[in-house]
Scaffold this motif. Structure first.
Motif, PDB file in Angstrom:
ATOM      1  N   ALA A 170       0.826  -1.205   0.000  1.00  0.00           N
ATOM      2  CA  ALA A 170       0.000   0.000   0.000  1.00  0.00           C
ATOM      3  C   ALA A 170       0.859   1.254   0.000  1.00  0.00           C
ATOM      4  CB  ALA A 170      -0.915   0.007   1.228  1.00  0.00           C
ATOM      5  N   VAL A 171       0.259   2.344  -0.493  1.00  0.00           N
ATOM      6  CA  VAL A 171       0.897   3.665  -0.512  1.00  0.00           C
ATOM      7  C   VAL A 171      -0.089   4.653   0.093  1.00  0.00           C
ATOM      8  CG1 VAL A 171       1.950   5.474  -1.933  1.00  0.00           C
ATOM      9  CG2 VAL A 171       2.146   3.072  -2.639  1.00  0.00           C
ATOM     10  N   SER A 172       0.391   5.495   1.001  1.00  0.00           N
ATOM     11  CA  SER A 172      -0.490   6.464   1.651  1.00  0.00           C
ATOM     12  C   SER A 172      -0.369   7.837   1.018  1.00  0.00           C
ATOM     13  CB  SER A 172      -0.154   6.566   3.147  1.00  0.00           C
ATOM     14  OG  SER A 172       0.985   7.393   3.339  1.00  0.00           O
ATOM     15  N   ALA A 173      -1.332   8.703   1.349  1.00  0.00           N
ATOM     16  CA  ALA A 173      -1.319  10.076   0.837  1.00  0.00           C
ATOM     17  C   ALA A 173      -0.139  10.872   1.367  1.00  0.00           C
ATOM     18  CB  ALA A 173      -2.622  10.772   1.216  1.00  0.00           C
ATOM     19  N   ALA A 174       0.492  10.386   2.441  1.00  0.00           N
ATOM     20  CA  ALA A 174       1.690  11.027   2.985  1.00  0.00           C
ATOM     21  C   ALA A 174       2.959  10.494   2.334  1.00  0.00           C
ATOM     22  CB  ALA A 174       1.749  10.826   4.494  1.00  0.00           C
ATOM     23  N   ASN A 175       2.798   9.711   1.267  1.00  0.00           N
ATOM     24  CA  ASN A 175       3.925   9.135   0.520  1.00  0.00           C
ATOM     25  C   ASN A 175       4.703   8.127   1.349  1.00  0.00           C
ATOM     26  OD1 ASN A 175       5.231   8.880  -1.940  1.00  0.00           O
ATOM     27  ND2 ASN A 175       6.737  10.464  -1.504  1.00  0.00           N
ATOM     28  N   GLN A 176       3.974   7.336   2.112  1.00  0.00           N
ATOM     29  CA  GLN A 176       4.565   6.260   2.894  1.00  0.00           C
ATOM     30  C   GLN A 176       4.162   4.932   2.264  1.00  0.00           C
ATOM     31  OE1 GLN A 176       4.499   7.142   6.906  1.00  0.00           O
ATOM     32  NE2 GLN A 176       5.660   5.355   7.567  1.00  0.00           N
ATOM     33  N   ILE A 177       5.119   4.017   2.128  1.00  0.00           N
ATOM     34  CA  ILE A 177       4.825   2.714   1.557  1.00  0.00           C
ATOM     35  C   ILE A 177       4.807   1.658   2.669  1.00  0.00           C
ATOM     36  CG2 ILE A 177       5.772   3.336  -0.693  1.00  0.00           C
ATOM     37  CD1 ILE A 177       8.248   1.660  -0.074  1.00  0.00           C
ATOM     38  N   TYR A 178       3.928   0.664   2.485  1.00  0.00           N
ATOM     39  CA  TYR A 178       3.729  -0.369   3.505  1.00  0.00           C
ATOM     40  C   TYR A 178       3.722  -1.746   2.852  1.00  0.00           C
ATOM     41  CZ  TYR A 178       1.787   3.436   6.431  1.00  0.00           C
ATOM     42  OH  TYR A 178       1.589   4.595   7.133  1.00  0.00           O
ATOM     43  N   LEU A 179       4.206  -2.725   3.591  1.00  0.00           N
ATOM     44  CA  LEU A 179       4.008  -4.132   3.275  1.00  0.00           C
ATOM     45  C   LEU A 179       3.420  -4.779   4.516  1.00  0.00           C
ATOM     46  CD1 LEU A 179       4.272  -6.520   1.324  1.00  0.00           C
ATOM     47  CD2 LEU A 179       6.571  -6.917   2.238  1.00  0.00           C
ATOM     48  N   ILE A 180       2.233  -5.366   4.374  1.00  0.00           N
ATOM     49  CA  ILE A 180       1.474  -5.860   5.524  1.00  0.00           C
ATOM     50  C   ILE A 180       1.061  -7.305   5.287  1.00  0.00           C
ATOM     51  CG2 ILE A 180      -0.645  -5.559   6.880  1.00  0.00           C
ATOM     52  CD1 ILE A 180      -0.532  -2.571   5.952  1.00  0.00           C
ATOM     53  N   ASP A 181       1.247  -8.135   6.306  1.00  0.00           N
ATOM     54  CA  ASP A 181       0.700  -9.492   6.312  1.00  0.00           C
ATOM     55  C   ASP A 181      -0.713  -9.398   6.885  1.00  0.00           C
ATOM     56  OD1 ASP A 181      -0.107 -12.113   6.969  1.00  0.00           O
ATOM     57  OD2 ASP A 181       1.955 -12.768   7.280  1.00  0.00           O
ATOM     58  N   ILE A 182      -1.735  -9.530   6.039  1.00  0.00           N
ATOM     59  CA  ILE A 182      -3.108  -9.317   6.515  1.00  0.00           C
ATOM     60  C   ILE A 182      -3.604 -10.487   7.356  1.00  0.00           C
ATOM     61  CG2 ILE A 182      -3.651  -7.792   4.576  1.00  0.00           C
ATOM     62  CD1 ILE A 182      -5.374 -10.131   3.444  1.00  0.00           C
ATOM     63  N   PHE A 183      -3.012 -11.670   7.189  1.00  0.00           N
ATOM     64  CA  PHE A 183      -3.429 -12.805   8.010  1.00  0.00           C
ATOM     65  C   PHE A 183      -2.945 -12.644   9.451  1.00  0.00           C
ATOM     66  CE2 PHE A 183      -3.559 -15.907   4.142  1.00  0.00           C
ATOM     67  CZ  PHE A 183      -4.640 -15.195   3.642  1.00  0.00           C
ATOM     68  N   GLU A 184      -1.727 -12.114   9.598  1.00  0.00           N
ATOM     69  CA  GLU A 184      -1.147 -11.911  10.923  1.00  0.00           C
ATOM     70  C   GLU A 184      -1.417 -10.499  11.451  1.00  0.00           C
ATOM     71  OE1 GLU A 184       0.371 -14.242  12.676  1.00  0.00           O
ATOM     72  OE2 GLU A 184       0.276 -15.767  11.101  1.00  0.00           O
ATOM     73  N   ALA A 185      -2.003  -9.636  10.614  1.00  0.00           N
ATOM     74  CA  ALA A 185      -2.210  -8.222  10.955  1.00  0.00           C
ATOM     75  C   ALA A 185      -0.901  -7.591  11.420  1.00  0.00           C
ATOM     76  CB  ALA A 185      -3.285  -8.078  12.025  1.00  0.00           C
ATOM     77  N   LYS A 186       0.151  -7.834  10.625  1.00  0.00           N
ATOM     78  CA  LYS A 186       1.496  -7.401  11.003  1.00  0.00           C
ATOM     79  C   LYS A 186       2.116  -6.578   9.875  1.00  0.00           C
ATOM     80  CE  LYS A 186       5.979  -9.349  12.370  1.00  0.00           C
ATOM     81  NZ  LYS A 186       6.731 -10.624  12.583  1.00  0.00           N
ATOM     82  N   THR A 187       2.674  -5.427  10.234  1.00  0.00           N
ATOM     83  CA  THR A 187       3.368  -4.592   9.256  1.00  0.00           C
ATOM     84  C   THR A 187       4.801  -5.086   9.103  1.00  0.00           C
ATOM     85  OG1 THR A 187       2.014  -2.662   9.804  1.00  0.00           O
ATOM     86  CG2 THR A 187       4.098  -2.258   8.674  1.00  0.00           C
ATOM     87  N   LEU A 188       5.128  -5.564   7.919  1.00  0.00           N
ATOM     88  CA  LEU A 188       6.452  -6.130   7.654  1.00  0.00           C
ATOM     89  C   LEU A 188       7.451  -5.068   7.221  1.00  0.00           C
ATOM     90  CD1 LEU A 188       5.271  -9.264   5.626  1.00  0.00           C
ATOM     91  CD2 LEU A 188       5.729  -9.095   8.088  1.00  0.00           C
ATOM     92  N   MET A 189       6.962  -4.004   6.610  1.00  0.00           N
ATOM     93  CA  MET A 189       7.828  -2.919   6.164  1.00  0.00           C
ATOM     94  C   MET A 189       7.018  -1.645   6.035  1.00  0.00           C
ATOM     95  SD  MET A 189       8.548  -0.903   3.258  1.00  0.00           S
ATOM     96  CE  MET A 189       7.910  -1.827   1.882  1.00  0.00           C
ATOM     97  N   GLN A 190       7.599  -0.536   6.455  1.00  0.00           N
ATOM     98  CA  GLN A 190       7.041   0.759   6.137  1.00  0.00           C
ATOM     99  C   GLN A 190       8.194   1.734   5.944  1.00  0.00           C
ATOM    100  OE1 GLN A 190       4.820   1.235  10.095  1.00  0.00           O
ATOM    101  NE2 GLN A 190       5.405   3.345   9.647  1.00  0.00           N
ATOM    102  N   TYR A 191       8.021   2.592   4.957  1.00  0.00           N
ATOM    103  CA  TYR A 191       9.105   3.519   4.620  1.00  0.00           C
ATOM    104  C   TYR A 191       8.506   4.825   4.145  1.00  0.00           C
ATOM    105  CZ  TYR A 191      13.096   5.605   2.246  1.00  0.00           C
ATOM    106  OH  TYR A 191      14.088   6.466   1.836  1.00  0.00           O
ATOM    107  N   LYS A 192       8.992   5.928   4.684  1.00  0.00           N
ATOM    108  CA  LYS A 192       8.502   7.255   4.314  1.00  0.00           C
ATOM    109  C   LYS A 192       9.408   7.839   3.246  1.00  0.00           C
ATOM    110  CE  LYS A 192       5.997  11.077   5.227  1.00  0.00           C
ATOM    111  NZ  LYS A 192       6.504  11.976   4.189  1.00  0.00           N
ATOM    112  N   SER A 193       8.840   8.082   2.082  1.00  0.00           N
ATOM    113  CA  SER A 193       9.581   8.743   1.018  1.00  0.00           C
ATOM    114  C   SER A 193       9.508  10.249   1.251  1.00  0.00           C
ATOM    115  CB  SER A 193       9.007   8.353  -0.346  1.00  0.00           C
ATOM    116  OG  SER A 193       9.888   8.709  -1.384  1.00  0.00           O
ATOM    117  N   SER A 194       9.961  11.045   0.301  1.00  0.00           N
ATOM    118  CA  SER A 194      10.074  12.482   0.520  1.00  0.00           C
ATOM    119  C   SER A 194       8.714  13.165   0.590  1.00  0.00           C
ATOM    120  CB  SER A 194      10.915  13.114  -0.599  1.00  0.00           C
ATOM    121  OG  SER A 194      10.303  12.905  -1.855  1.00  0.00           O
TER     122      SER A 194
END
Length: 334
Positions: free
Chosen positions: A126-150
């Protein structure tokens, strides 16, 4: 004081120059025939993105067509749909992943709205309006990666979704970058700058054909393959990739056809045309023009024909695999 006067004088001068500039619109010498939006939708189109459209009654349209079996919750809009899941979000930052029967598989609230997302198995990119990218395991409800771009200041409405490959995920950012992430670890392997414009610089097109990754902003198109990276600079309205062809729809009314190496194969000008959507199907290219026309050519941009709608395309519209949807109506091209 002199600076203030100079600024005021310049502002007034620019205002009069702007007022004296009249926009020119496409005017065909002749029209082959009229075309009508001959089928009704159950409701008006509320919102659109490159993956689909949301109707005001909660039904959705995807590239495959209208889906009345889906009814999104009030305030939610479609982000993406896979074979067995629907991803939707609202402006408050809520994200919902449900099965096609409407049962929630995953729900979360974020600090800013999620503007694009893709799902493969248990992995949500997923990508947010704040330009943050996410990788989420929806079965475990766990965020595996998040990174804020510029930081970003303005975004083009055409926000594309992350792209899953065999072992990688390609994230299109809102600041003209592409992030290549390892699927199993969530590690960012590489980032690529497509363009570095200060405004409206989000990725508006992303696709992979063979070994070629194709991405574009409103200012630049790039093709990346194992051998090299190719660039094409233009004022871009839209991009369409079809087999070995790339169609570049420019803001000056030009359509440029290239191969995957960005070598120009043909070019067609529709003077002052404002391109909206395009579709390649049944050996024809259909191009929707916002003042109320459809251009039809063969896939080589030859033998153009012009069809006229009974009105301009003034509101939200969406192009499926074989149909064009506008307002509360649509027309099939097959």
């Amino acid at each position: 004081m002199k600076k203030a006067v100079l600024f005021l004088t310049l502002a007034i001068s620019l205002t009069f120059v702007g007022c004296g500039t009249k926009r020119q619109y496409f005017e065909p010498e002749s029209v082959n025939k009229e075309i009508s939006l001959s089928h009704d939708l159950p409701s008006y189109i509320k919102s659109v993105n490159p993956n689909g459209a949301t109707l005001k009654n909660g039904n959705i349209i995807t590239k495959d067509g209208l889906d009345t079996s889906i009814k999104l919750a009030k305030g939610f809009e479609l982000l993406n749909k896979s074979e067995d899941a629907v991803i939707s979000s609202n402006i408050n930052g809520d994200l919902n992943v449900s099965d096609t029967s409407g049962n929630t598989l995953y729900f979360a609230s974020f600090k800013s709205a999620i503007v694009s997302a893709s799902l493969e198995g248990n992995l949500l990119a997923a990508v947010s309006a704040a330009n943050q990218i996410y990788l989420i395991d929806i079965f475990e409800a766990k965020t595996l990666m998040q990174y804020k771009s510029s930081e970003i200041y303005s975004v083009d409405s055409r926000v594309v979704s992350p792209y899953f490959m065999s072992s990688l995920i390609i994230y299109p950012s809102l600041d003209g970058r592409i992030y290549i992430v390892q699927k199993d670890s969530g590690r960012i392997l590489r980032d690529v700058v497509v363009s570095s414009e200060p405004f409206f610089n989000n990725i508006i097109f992303l696709d992979v054909i063979g070994e070629n990754m194709i991405a574009a902003t409103a200012k630049k198109l790039i093709v990346i393959n194992p051998q090299r990276t190719l660039y094409y600079d233009a004022e871009i309205k839209n991009i369409l990739a079809n087999d070995e062809n790339i169609y570049i729809f420019k803001k000056d009314g030009n359509v440029v056809l290239t191969d995957l190496g960005l070598r120009v194969k043909n070019e067609r000008n529709f003077k002052f045309a404002i391109f909206s959507d395009a579709l390649a199907t049944d050996n024809y290219l259909y191009i929707v023009e916002k003042t109320g026309y459809i251009f039809r050519t063969d896939l080589d941009l030859n033998n153009p024909e012009i069809y006229e709608f009974d009105s301009e395309i003034e509101d939200k519209s969406f192009m499926g695999k074989d149909a064009f949807y506008y307002d509360d109506e649509f027309v099939n091209f097959k």
